[in-house]
Motif scaffolding. Structure first.
Motif, PDB file in Angstrom:
ATOM      1  N   LEU A   1      -1.510  18.582  -5.305  1.00 21.57           N
ATOM      2  CA  LEU A   1      -1.780  17.642  -6.409  1.00 21.57           C
ATOM      3  C   LEU A   1      -1.875  16.277  -5.921  1.00 21.57           C
ATOM      4  O   LEU A   1      -2.778  15.392  -5.974  1.00 21.57           O
ATOM      5  CB  LEU A   1      -0.748  17.555  -7.616  1.00 21.57           C
ATOM      6  N   GLN A   2      -0.862  15.727  -5.012  1.00 22.81           N
ATOM      7  CA  GLN A   2      -1.036  14.898  -4.273  1.00 22.81           C
ATOM      8  C   GLN A   2      -2.302  14.266  -3.173  1.00 22.81           C
ATOM      9  O   GLN A   2      -2.966  13.515  -3.078  1.00 22.81           O
ATOM     10  CB  GLN A   2       0.266  14.391  -3.381  1.00 22.81           C
ATOM     11  N   GLU A   3      -2.385  15.549  -2.481  1.00 28.13           N
ATOM     12  CA  GLU A   3      -3.561  15.568  -1.590  1.00 28.13           C
ATOM     13  C   GLU A   3      -5.025  15.334  -2.392  1.00 28.13           C
ATOM     14  O   GLU A   3      -6.000  14.602  -2.091  1.00 28.13           O
ATOM     15  CB  GLU A   3      -3.745  16.844  -0.787  1.00 28.13           C
ATOM     16  N   ILE A   4      -5.146  16.108  -3.578  1.00 28.46           N
ATOM     17  CA  ILE A   4      -6.285  16.135  -4.607  1.00 28.46           C
ATOM     18  C   ILE A   4      -6.417  14.827  -4.982  1.00 28.46           C
ATOM     19  O   ILE A   4      -7.328  14.033  -5.044  1.00 28.46           O
ATOM     20  CB  ILE A   4      -6.092  16.940  -5.423  1.00 28.46           C
ATOM     21  N   ASP A   5      -5.314  14.004  -5.501  1.00 28.38           N
ATOM     22  CA  ASP A   5      -5.253  12.419  -5.943  1.00 28.38           C
ATOM     23  C   ASP A   5      -5.752  11.869  -4.780  1.00 28.38           C
ATOM     24  O   ASP A   5      -6.544  10.768  -4.963  1.00 28.38           O
ATOM     25  CB  ASP A   5      -4.046  12.119  -6.423  1.00 28.38           C
TER      26      ASP A   5
ATOM     27  N   TYR B   1       3.591  16.343 -13.632  1.00 30.07           N
ATOM     28  CA  TYR B   1       3.598  17.803 -13.366  1.00 30.07           C
ATOM     29  C   TYR B   1       5.050  18.284 -14.043  1.00 30.07           C
ATOM     30  O   TYR B   1       4.951  19.511 -14.599  1.00 30.07           O
ATOM     31  CB  TYR B   1       3.540  18.004 -11.832  1.00 30.07           C
ATOM     32  N   LEU B   2       5.911  17.765 -13.811  1.00 30.17           N
ATOM     33  CA  LEU B   2       7.423  18.312 -14.222  1.00 30.17           C
ATOM     34  C   LEU B   2       7.514  18.131 -15.695  1.00 30.17           C
ATOM     35  O   LEU B   2       8.033  19.350 -16.295  1.00 30.17           O
ATOM     36  CB  LEU B   2       8.406  17.338 -13.661  1.00 30.17           C
ATOM     37  N   GLU B   3       6.951  17.163 -16.350  1.00 32.71           N
ATOM     38  CA  GLU B   3       6.739  17.185 -17.929  1.00 32.71           C
ATOM     39  C   GLU B   3       5.900  18.514 -18.319  1.00 32.71           C
ATOM     40  O   GLU B   3       6.477  19.068 -19.397  1.00 32.71           O
ATOM     41  CB  GLU B   3       6.388  15.986 -18.293  1.00 32.71           C
ATOM     42  N   SER B   4       4.666  18.629 -17.628  1.00 33.01           N
ATOM     43  CA  SER B   4       3.905  19.807 -18.090  1.00 33.01           C
ATOM     44  C   SER B   4       4.499  21.282 -17.845  1.00 33.01           C
ATOM     45  O   SER B   4       4.589  21.957 -18.617  1.00 33.01           O
ATOM     46  CB  SER B   4       2.513  19.707 -17.332  1.00 33.01           C
ATOM     47  N   LEU B   5       5.812  21.173 -16.956  1.00 38.09           N
ATOM     48  CA  LEU B   5       6.431  22.499 -16.772  1.00 38.09           C
ATOM     49  C   LEU B   5       7.364  22.590 -17.977  1.00 38.09           C
ATOM     50  O   LEU B   5       7.596  24.043 -18.185  1.00 38.09           O
ATOM     51  CB  LEU B   5       7.208  22.501 -15.374  1.00 38.09           C
ATOM     52  N   GLY B   6       7.787  21.768 -18.674  1.00 34.24           N
ATOM     53  CA  GLY B   6       8.663  21.896 -19.734  1.00 34.24           C
ATOM     54  C   GLY B   6       7.869  22.769 -20.891  1.00 34.24           C
ATOM     55  O   GLY B   6       8.624  23.376 -21.761  1.00 34.24           O
ATOM     56  N   ALA B   7       6.540  22.848 -20.878  1.00 31.96           N
ATOM     57  CA  ALA B   7       5.925  23.467 -21.969  1.00 31.96           C
ATOM     58  C   ALA B   7       5.905  25.064 -21.974  1.00 31.96           C
ATOM     59  O   ALA B   7       5.581  25.812 -22.500  1.00 31.96           O
ATOM     60  CB  ALA B   7       4.325  22.970 -22.041  1.00 31.96           C
ATOM     61  N   TYR B   8       6.407  25.460 -20.442  1.00 34.20           N
ATOM     62  CA  TYR B   8       6.316  26.766 -20.089  1.00 34.20           C
ATOM     63  C   TYR B   8       7.560  27.430 -20.300  1.00 34.20           C
ATOM     64  O   TYR B   8       8.710  26.688 -20.062  1.00 34.20           O
ATOM     65  CB  TYR B   8       5.780  27.075 -18.754  1.00 34.20           C
TER      66      TYR B   8
ATOM     67  N   ARG C   1       0.856  -1.112   0.069  1.00 32.75           N
ATOM     68  CA  ARG C   1      -0.106  -0.088   0.206  1.00 32.75           C
ATOM     69  C   ARG C   1       0.891   1.060   0.017  1.00 32.75           C
ATOM     70  O   ARG C   1       0.803   2.225  -0.762  1.00 32.75           O
ATOM     71  CB  ARG C   1      -0.988  -0.067   1.232  1.00 32.75           C
ATOM     72  N   LEU C   2       1.800   1.317   0.884  1.00 29.56           N
ATOM     73  CA  LEU C   2       2.789   2.515   0.833  1.00 29.56           C
ATOM     74  C   LEU C   2       3.404   2.593  -0.591  1.00 29.56           C
ATOM     75  O   LEU C   2       3.877   3.695  -1.043  1.00 29.56           O
ATOM     76  CB  LEU C   2       3.833   2.545   2.065  1.00 29.56           C
ATOM     77  N   LEU C   3       3.873   1.534  -1.159  1.00 32.68           N
ATOM     78  CA  LEU C   3       4.726   1.494  -2.390  1.00 32.68           C
ATOM     79  C   LEU C   3       3.936   2.321  -3.487  1.00 32.68           C
ATOM     80  O   LEU C   3       4.373   2.833  -4.320  1.00 32.68           O
ATOM     81  CB  LEU C   3       5.137   0.199  -2.914  1.00 32.68           C
ATOM     82  N   LEU C   4       2.585   1.395  -3.442  1.00 35.52           N
ATOM     83  CA  LEU C   4       1.527   2.065  -4.607  1.00 35.52           C
ATOM     84  C   LEU C   4       1.368   3.634  -4.188  1.00 35.52           C
ATOM     85  O   LEU C   4       1.450   4.339  -5.269  1.00 35.52           O
ATOM     86  CB  LEU C   4       0.152   1.291  -4.332  1.00 35.52           C
ATOM     87  N   ASN C   5       1.393   3.887  -3.262  1.00 36.31           N
ATOM     88  CA  ASN C   5       1.053   5.148  -3.003  1.00 36.31           C
ATOM     89  C   ASN C   5       2.249   6.119  -3.309  1.00 36.31           C
ATOM     90  O   ASN C   5       2.082   7.254  -3.987  1.00 36.31           O
ATOM     91  CB  ASN C   5       0.847   5.457  -1.319  1.00 36.31           C
ATOM     92  N   HIS C   6       3.433   5.703  -2.946  1.00 36.56           N
ATOM     93  CA  HIS C   6       4.425   6.273  -3.503  1.00 36.56           C
ATOM     94  C   HIS C   6       4.777   6.386  -5.029  1.00 36.56           C
ATOM     95  O   HIS C   6       5.042   7.434  -5.492  1.00 36.56           O
ATOM     96  CB  HIS C   6       5.929   5.477  -2.986  1.00 36.56           C
ATOM     97  N   TRP C   7       4.446   5.338  -5.678  1.00 33.47           N
ATOM     98  CA  TRP C   7       4.422   5.158  -7.143  1.00 33.47           C
ATOM     99  C   TRP C   7       3.548   6.312  -7.736  1.00 33.47           C
ATOM    100  O   TRP C   7       3.746   6.677  -8.836  1.00 33.47           O
ATOM    101  CB  TRP C   7       4.495   3.890  -7.668  1.00 33.47           C
ATOM    102  N   ARG C   8       2.314   6.058  -6.968  1.00 33.09           N
ATOM    103  CA  ARG C   8       1.200   6.984  -7.805  1.00 33.09           C
ATOM    104  C   ARG C   8       1.843   8.610  -7.724  1.00 33.09           C
ATOM    105  O   ARG C   8       1.652   9.422  -8.411  1.00 33.09           O
ATOM    106  CB  ARG C   8      -0.092   6.904  -6.904  1.00 33.09           C
ATOM    107  N   HIS C   9       2.167   8.816  -6.459  1.00 28.74           N
ATOM    108  CA  HIS C   9       2.702  10.179  -6.088  1.00 28.74           C
ATOM    109  C   HIS C   9       3.746  10.631  -6.978  1.00 28.74           C
ATOM    110  O   HIS C   9       3.855  11.720  -7.536  1.00 28.74           O
ATOM    111  CB  HIS C   9       3.257  10.517  -4.851  1.00 28.74           C
TER     112      HIS C   9
END
Length: 168
Positions: free
Chosen positions: A110-114, A85-92, A70-78
Motif C-alpha cells: 500500500l505504501q509503495e502504491i501511494d 488499513y488497520l481500521e478496515s481490518l476491524g470490519a472482518y 519531507r521525511l516526516l511528511l512521508n512518515h505521516w502519510r505512511h
C-alpha cells in the motif's frame, strides 16, 4: 580517497557536529517523542549523506529542515495509510484476518502504491483513484475535476501506464 570525497566527508561531519542537536530538538517538537525524533534525525542525515549534498550551503539548518520535513511528511502519510488499513481490518472477522507477515506485506505494498501515485500530477491521480476506488464514470469525474470526459480518459490512461511501468 579523492580530495572531493575527503571534503564531502569533512562537510558532512561538520554539518552533523554543528546541527544534529538543533535538528533533533526541532524534530522532537514536531513528533513529541524523543525516540522517534532520534530516528528521524538519523534518517535525515542518512538522506543527506546518500544524496550528494551541496557543500556550499549558506543556510544548513534550512536545508536540514527541508530534508527532515519531507521525511516526516512521508512518515505521516505512511502512518495514515497504516491506520486506515488497520481500521478496515476491524470490519472482518478473525477468521479472515491476515497474519502478521501478510499484514506487513500488505502495508508495504500500500505504501509503495501511494508513493507511485504521488509521482503523478494531482488531477491524474484523482481521476485514477475516482475510477478505481469510487467507481465513478468518466463523465462524473470530468464534472468533479472541471475537465472534459476525454481528458479524464487521458488521465486514467496515463496513470495506468505509469502503474504498469513501475517495478513494484
Amino acid at each position: 580517497m579523492t580530495s572531493k570525497g575527503l571534503s564531502d566527508n569533512l562537510f558532512i561531519s561538520q554539518l552533523y557536529t554543528e546541527h544534529h542537536d538543533w535538528l533533533l530538538k526541532w524534530i522532537e517538537r514536531k513528533v513529541s517523542c524523543r525516540l522517534q525524533a532520534e530516528d528521524h534525525a538519523h534518517d535525515t542525515f542518512l538522506r543527506v549523506i546518500t544524496s550528494d549534498p551541496p557543500t556550499d550551503l549558506r543556510e544548513p539548518r534550512a536545508f536540514l529542515v527541508i530534508v527532515a520535513k519531507r521525511l516526516l511528511l512521508n512518515h505521516w502519510r505512511h502512518s495514515a495509510i497504516e491506520q486506515a488499513y488497520l481500521e478496515s481490518l476491524g470490519a472482518y472477522s478473525e477468521a479472515v484476518t491476515p497474519s502478521l507477515e501478510e499484514n506487513a506485506i500488505i502495508l508495504t505494498t500500500l505504501q509503495e502504491i501511494d508513493d507511485l501515485l504521488r509521482q503523478l500530477p494531482e488531477k491524474v491521480r484523482k481521476a485514477f483513484l475516482m475510477v478505481q476506488l469510487d467507481g465513478l464514470t468518466h463523465v462524473e469525474i470530468a464534472q468533479k475535476l472541471g475537465v472534459s470526459d476525454r481528458m479524464v480518459k487521458k488521465y486514467v490512461a496515463r496513470a495506468m501506464l505509469h502503474c504498469l511501468s513501475a517495478n513494484l
